[in-house]
Design a protein around this motif. Structure first.
Motif, PDB file in Angstrom:
ATOM      1  N   ALA A   1     -43.807   0.175   5.242  1.00 54.10           N
ATOM      2  CA  ALA A   1     -42.821   1.003   4.562  1.00 54.10           C
ATOM      3  C   ALA A   1     -43.629   1.648   3.632  1.00 54.10           C
ATOM      4  CB  ALA A   1     -41.687   0.398   3.856  1.00 54.10           C
ATOM      5  N   ILE A   2     -44.331   1.045   2.822  1.00 54.77           N
ATOM      6  CA  ILE A   2     -45.301   1.495   1.437  1.00 54.77           C
ATOM      7  C   ILE A   2     -46.700   1.843   1.879  1.00 54.77           C
ATOM      8  CG2 ILE A   2     -46.304   0.377  -0.496  1.00 54.77           C
ATOM      9  CD1 ILE A   2     -44.059  -1.327  -0.620  1.00 54.77           C
ATOM     10  N   ILE A   3     -47.346   1.232   2.873  1.00 51.11           N
ATOM     11  CA  ILE A   3     -48.754   1.539   3.146  1.00 51.11           C
ATOM     12  C   ILE A   3     -48.566   2.029   4.682  1.00 51.11           C
ATOM     13  CG2 ILE A   3     -51.190   1.172   3.209  1.00 51.11           C
ATOM     14  CD1 ILE A   3     -50.409  -0.914   1.294  1.00 51.11           C
ATOM     15  N   PRO A   4     -48.277   3.017   5.112  1.00 53.46           N
ATOM     16  CA  PRO A   4     -48.026   3.518   6.683  1.00 53.46           C
ATOM     17  C   PRO A   4     -49.411   3.531   7.395  1.00 53.46           C
ATOM     18  CG  PRO A   4     -47.741   5.588   5.254  1.00 53.46           C
ATOM     19  CD  PRO A   4     -48.088   4.508   4.254  1.00 53.46           C
ATOM     20  N   ARG A   5     -49.523   3.444   8.406  1.00 54.97           N
ATOM     21  CA  ARG A   5     -50.574   3.670   9.295  1.00 54.97           C
ATOM     22  C   ARG A   5     -51.606   4.856   9.090  1.00 54.97           C
ATOM     23  NH1 ARG A   5     -51.600   1.881  15.470  1.00 54.97           N
ATOM     24  NH2 ARG A   5     -53.575   2.274  15.612  1.00 54.97           N
ATOM     25  N   PRO A   6     -51.153   6.209   9.051  1.00 56.53           N
ATOM     26  CA  PRO A   6     -51.989   7.209   8.625  1.00 56.53           C
ATOM     27  C   PRO A   6     -52.648   6.968   7.334  1.00 56.53           C
ATOM     28  CG  PRO A   6     -49.982   7.840   9.508  1.00 56.53           C
ATOM     29  CD  PRO A   6     -49.587   6.487   9.080  1.00 56.53           C
ATOM     30  N   LEU A   7     -52.016   6.273   6.307  1.00 59.69           N
ATOM     31  CA  LEU A   7     -52.811   6.083   5.043  1.00 59.69           C
ATOM     32  C   LEU A   7     -53.811   5.126   5.317  1.00 59.69           C
ATOM     33  CD1 LEU A   7     -52.350   7.141   2.337  1.00 59.69           C
ATOM     34  CD2 LEU A   7     -51.250   5.052   1.715  1.00 59.69           C
ATOM     35  N   ILE A   8     -53.794   4.109   5.901  1.00 54.04           N
ATOM     36  CA  ILE A   8     -54.693   2.978   6.183  1.00 54.04           C
ATOM     37  C   ILE A   8     -56.050   3.242   7.017  1.00 54.04           C
ATOM     38  CG2 ILE A   8     -53.510   1.084   5.389  1.00 54.04           C
ATOM     39  CD1 ILE A   8     -53.368   0.390   8.248  1.00 54.04           C
ATOM     40  N   GLU A   9     -55.591   4.466   7.971  1.00 51.90           N
ATOM     41  CA  GLU A   9     -56.556   5.057   8.991  1.00 51.90           C
ATOM     42  C   GLU A   9     -57.686   6.236   8.096  1.00 51.90           C
ATOM     43  OE1 GLU A   9     -54.165   6.248  12.170  1.00 51.90           O
ATOM     44  OE2 GLU A   9     -54.544   4.251  13.166  1.00 51.90           O
ATOM     45  N   SER A  10     -56.867   6.619   6.946  1.00 57.40           N
ATOM     46  CA  SER A  10     -57.674   7.699   6.406  1.00 57.40           C
ATOM     47  C   SER A  10     -58.124   7.216   4.990  1.00 57.40           C
ATOM     48  CB  SER A  10     -56.852   9.108   6.046  1.00 57.40           C
ATOM     49  OG  SER A  10     -55.743   8.610   5.370  1.00 57.40           O
ATOM     50  N   HIS A  11     -58.192   5.977   4.654  1.00 55.38           N
ATOM     51  CA  HIS A  11     -58.470   5.436   3.319  1.00 55.38           C
ATOM     52  C   HIS A  11     -59.042   4.198   3.585  1.00 55.38           C
ATOM     53  CE1 HIS A  11     -55.757   8.470   2.114  1.00 55.38           C
ATOM     54  NE2 HIS A  11     -56.273   8.592   1.019  1.00 55.38           N
TER      55      HIS A  11
ATOM     56  N   ALA B   1     -53.862  -7.563  -2.875  1.00 58.04           N
ATOM     57  CA  ALA B   1     -53.443  -8.362  -1.929  1.00 58.04           C
ATOM     58  C   ALA B   1     -52.372  -7.576  -0.909  1.00 58.04           C
ATOM     59  CB  ALA B   1     -52.610  -9.661  -2.768  1.00 58.04           C
ATOM     60  N   MET B   2     -51.805  -6.600  -1.507  1.00 60.34           N
ATOM     61  CA  MET B   2     -50.986  -6.052  -0.559  1.00 60.34           C
ATOM     62  C   MET B   2     -51.781  -5.158   0.555  1.00 60.34           C
ATOM     63  SD  MET B   2     -48.070  -2.972  -1.422  1.00 60.34           S
ATOM     64  CE  MET B   2     -47.068  -4.021  -2.505  1.00 60.34           C
ATOM     65  N   VAL B   3     -53.066  -4.458  -0.066  1.00 60.92           N
ATOM     66  CA  VAL B   3     -53.620  -3.770   0.914  1.00 60.92           C
ATOM     67  C   VAL B   3     -54.309  -4.668   1.992  1.00 60.92           C
ATOM     68  CG1 VAL B   3     -55.792  -2.653   0.901  1.00 60.92           C
ATOM     69  CG2 VAL B   3     -54.294  -2.212  -0.699  1.00 60.92           C
ATOM     70  N   ALA B   4     -54.766  -5.801   1.538  1.00 59.36           N
ATOM     71  CA  ALA B   4     -55.467  -6.729   2.385  1.00 59.36           C
ATOM     72  C   ALA B   4     -54.536  -7.151   3.399  1.00 59.36           C
ATOM     73  CB  ALA B   4     -56.063  -8.095   1.841  1.00 59.36           C
ATOM     74  N   ALA B   5     -53.210  -7.354   3.068  1.00 60.65           N
ATOM     75  CA  ALA B   5     -52.058  -7.999   3.953  1.00 60.65           C
ATOM     76  C   ALA B   5     -51.854  -6.624   4.996  1.00 60.65           C
ATOM     77  CB  ALA B   5     -50.782  -8.357   3.233  1.00 60.65           C
ATOM     78  N   ARG B   6     -51.927  -5.367   4.499  1.00 59.05           N
ATOM     79  CA  ARG B   6     -51.597  -4.501   5.412  1.00 59.05           C
ATOM     80  C   ARG B   6     -52.784  -4.196   6.444  1.00 59.05           C
ATOM     81  NH1 ARG B   6     -50.575  -1.756   8.952  1.00 59.05           N
ATOM     82  NH2 ARG B   6     -49.336   0.071   8.944  1.00 59.05           N
ATOM     83  N   PHE B   7     -53.899  -4.358   6.130  1.00 60.36           N
ATOM     84  CA  PHE B   7     -54.861  -4.246   7.136  1.00 60.36           C
ATOM     85  C   PHE B   7     -54.778  -5.514   8.048  1.00 60.36           C
ATOM     86  CE2 PHE B   7     -56.823  -1.218   4.165  1.00 60.36           C
ATOM     87  CZ  PHE B   7     -57.358  -0.059   5.229  1.00 60.36           C
ATOM     88  N   ASP B   8     -54.329  -6.662   7.723  1.00 60.84           N
ATOM     89  CA  ASP B   8     -54.195  -7.752   8.553  1.00 60.84           C
ATOM     90  C   ASP B   8     -53.088  -7.548   9.456  1.00 60.84           C
ATOM     91  OD1 ASP B   8     -54.456 -10.374   9.454  1.00 60.84           O
ATOM     92  OD2 ASP B   8     -52.813 -10.871   8.647  1.00 60.84           O
ATOM     93  N   VAL B   9     -51.934  -6.817   9.058  1.00 63.69           N
ATOM     94  CA  VAL B   9     -50.982  -6.297  10.092  1.00 63.69           C
ATOM     95  C   VAL B   9     -51.518  -5.337  11.109  1.00 63.69           C
ATOM     96  CG1 VAL B   9     -48.911  -5.098  10.178  1.00 63.69           C
ATOM     97  CG2 VAL B   9     -48.867  -6.759   8.212  1.00 63.69           C
TER      98      VAL B   9
END
Length: 188
Positions: free
Chosen positions: A151-161, A174-182
């Motif tokens: 919800a907070i870090i959607p897939r398009p955001l982690i694919e472009s950053h 920690a949130m960024v690392a957990a999101r990339f792990d997801v």
């Protein structure tokens, strides 16, 4: 060596699962990003997509959160707590309580986490309660975490950053690392 032999023998007893390719997969499934998800994750993503809230498509905000809560008649209470937050149901009414002393990003993550419990883990009848960061981590806690992170870090955001760019933008490391792990584990 015995372990490797035993494992090889054991794996040969299982029927071989055909690998998806252009000859044995319906072409329409190739474009469905949830097709290869595990069953629990597919259930979650299917359920969320029916809400039409932009989950995992754009960053959801506190305005989005409160709009969803109004839609489902969930009362939200921001009060000083000894825990980050919790979801509970009493007499058919749903509540989310969050620690008012949390930083805004952390508070938003906790709010979406507790909303995930409402969406996926609430029984049809009877009381229910889920507490954030209390007790052991189980499947339900992991599912609520996945919901909040996407919800907070959607897939398009982690694919472009890059992770560094997201952290520089103010997201907790920690949130960024957990999101990339997801993304790595579940493909969402």
């Amino acid at each position: 060596i015995r372990f490797a032999i035993r494992r090889r023998q054991h794996s040969s007893l299982r029927p071989e699962r055909p690998q998806p390719n252009e000859n044995n997969v319906d072409k329409s499934l190739i474009y469905n990003p949830t097709y290869f998800l595990s069953t629990p994750m597919r259930f979650l993503t299917d359920k969320i997509s029916k809400l039409n809230i932009g989950w995992n498509e754009r960053p959801l905000s506190s305005v989005d959160f409160y709009s969803i809560c109004a839609r489902f008649k969930i009362e939200v209470q921001e009060i000083p707590l000894n825990t980050d937050g919790f979801y509970f149901r009493v007499l058919g009414r749903d509540f989310i309580a969050v620690n008012s002393q949390l930083a805004e990003r952390k508070k938003l993550a906790v709010l979406f986490h507790e909303l995930g419990h409402f969406l996926f883990h609430t029984p049809e009848t009877g009381p229910a309660a889920r507490f954030h960061d209390v007790g052991r981590r189980d499947r339900k806690e992991s599912e609520a975490d996945v919901f909040a992170l996407c919800a907070i870090i959607p897939r398009p955001l982690i694919e472009s950053h890059s992770p560094q760019e997201l952290i520089q933008d103010g997201l907790p490391a920690a949130m960024v690392a957990a999101r990339f792990d997801v993304l790595a584990r579940h493909g969402i």
